[in-house]
Write an enzyme that holds these catalytic residues in place. Structure first.
Site, short mmCIF file in Angstrom:
data_model
loop_
_atom_site.label_atom_id
_atom_site.label_comp_id
_atom_site.label_asym_id
_atom_site.label_seq_id
_atom_site.Cartn_x
_atom_site.Cartn_y
_atom_site.Cartn_z
CB SER A 175 -27.67 -37.44 60.54
OG SER A 175 -26.85 -36.31 60.54
CG HIS A 203 -28.50 -34.32 64.92
ND1 HIS A 203 -29.69 -34.28 64.22
CD2 HIS A 203 -27.53 -34.45 63.98
CE1 HIS A 203 -29.45 -34.40 62.94
NE2 HIS A 203 -28.15 -34.51 62.76
CD GLU A 220 -33.14 -33.25 66.04
OE1 GLU A 220 -34.27 -33.17 65.55
OE2 GLU A 220 -32.27 -34.03 65.59
CG ASN A 249 -32.29 -35.65 59.63
OD1 ASN A 249 -32.56 -34.63 59.00
ND2 ASN A 249 -31.06 -35.93 60.00
#
Ligand SMILES: NC(=O)c1ccc[n+]([C@@H]2O[C@H](COP(=O)([O-])OP(=O)(O)OC[C@H]3O[C@@H](n4cnc5c(N)ncnc54)[C@H](O)[C@@H]3O)[C@@H](O)[C@H]2O)c1
Length: 281
Positions: free
Chosen positions: A107, A128, A140, A178
């Site tokens: 992450s 991800h 992702e 994120n």
């Protein structure tokens, strides 16, 4: 998700207890998926039982990295520690099929550094997923400057083939979700540091004023305060020039006190299972 779409999967964990926990979690999740199909009347009980058994038979749990040697795509999802991940990829690079694509589900760490550690940066991507993976549609796909076109295309098509909605991002901290979400959480927590508003009022405001399913304190608790802190600490250290990366004092204090959010039963909120029940003092 991968086994449900017909692929054969080897699931490796070096810790036996964790391997069994993961196996059991997958079994329970598949049982729920099968029961749902019966409930929706898209399968009868016998077909759902067959689907469950066939899907399970495509998954081979293993405690040995060597069992990955014939895999075409290896998705690393081990502990979020850069040194451990690099060591893992150094080892993996020499064990697996030379044509295999290597991917990391990290992450927060640079995909480029992991690709370099593997010794095959051109066959390396970030892939991800989001928790819970069987529910969340997004994947992702992170392409580094070294990722070759074939590796990227195959990974993107793989993500689609397992029912995900893939998006592409360069190797930038936090990728898309994120990068936007973690600074948002930090800004929410900074309001408490400054005494601008209470935990409860910030969460109510973002829920009812911005239409978010959870306010920043609830969401930070849900993700895990130790996880949020470790992501922010890594980013602040690697990108001191980026003003969006800051560490709220209240976050450091909660983690130092062992109050990690949902997983420890208390963070900014007190939790009963998956539900925040009252603000922690
Ligand atoms: N938890 C999330 O919501 C989430 C979401 C998206 C991505 N991720 C990423 O997925 C990865 C795993 O996250 P997590 O929360 O499941 O971590 P975790 O620490 O809970 O679990 C990591 C697992 O990896 C195993 N492991 C450690 N070293 C290993 C090795 N060398 N070989 C094989 N197995 C090894 C451990 O035994 C453990 O079972 C991290 O990179 C994280 O950033 C997590």
């Amino acid at each position: 998700m991968t086994a449900t779409t017909g692929y054969k999967v080897v699931a490796v964990d070096i810790n036996d207890a964790q391997l069994e926990k993961g196996r059991k979690a997958i079994e329970n999740s598949l049982k729920k998926m099968a029961a749902k199909q019966v409930e929706k009347k898209s399968m009868d009980v016998a077909t759902a039982d067959k689907w469950f058994a066939e899907t399970q038979s495509r998954i081979t749990p293993s405690g040995d990295l060597k069992s990955l040697s014939s895999c075409d795509l290896i998705i690393e999802a081990i502990v979020e520690d850069l040194a451990i991940k690099k060591k893992f990829f150094v080892e993996l690079g020499s064990l697996v099929n030379p044509n295999a694509i290597l991917a990391s589900n990290t992450s927060s760490f640079p995909i480029t550094q992991l690709g370099e550690a593997s010794g095959r940066a051109s066959q390396f991507v970030g892939l991800h997923f989001f928790n819970p993976v069987q529910v969340m549609k997004l994947a992702e796909v992170i392409r580094t400057a070294a990722t070759n076109e074939g590796t990227f295309d195959t990974t993107f098509r793989f993500a689609k083939s397992i029912g995900k909605e893939p998006v592409v991002c360069s190797d930038t901290p936090g990728f898309i979700v994120n990068r936007l979400l973690v600074p948002f959480l930090a800004q929410g927590l900074l309001m408490l540091d400054r005494g601008d508003a209470t935990v409860q009022d910030v969460d109510i405001a973002m829920k009812f004023g911005a239409g978010m399913p959870m306010g920043p304190f609830t969401l930070a608790d849900y993700v895990g305060l130790d996880t949020c802190l470790s992501i922010l600490k890594g980013w602040v250290a690697r990108h001191p020039e980026e003003p969006a990366f800051v560490i709220p004092k209240c976050l450091e204090a909660k983690v130092a006190a062992g109050k990690l959010g949902r997983k420890s039963g208390e963070g900014f909120w007190k939790w009963e299972g998956d539900k925040p029940v009252s603000v922690a003092l």
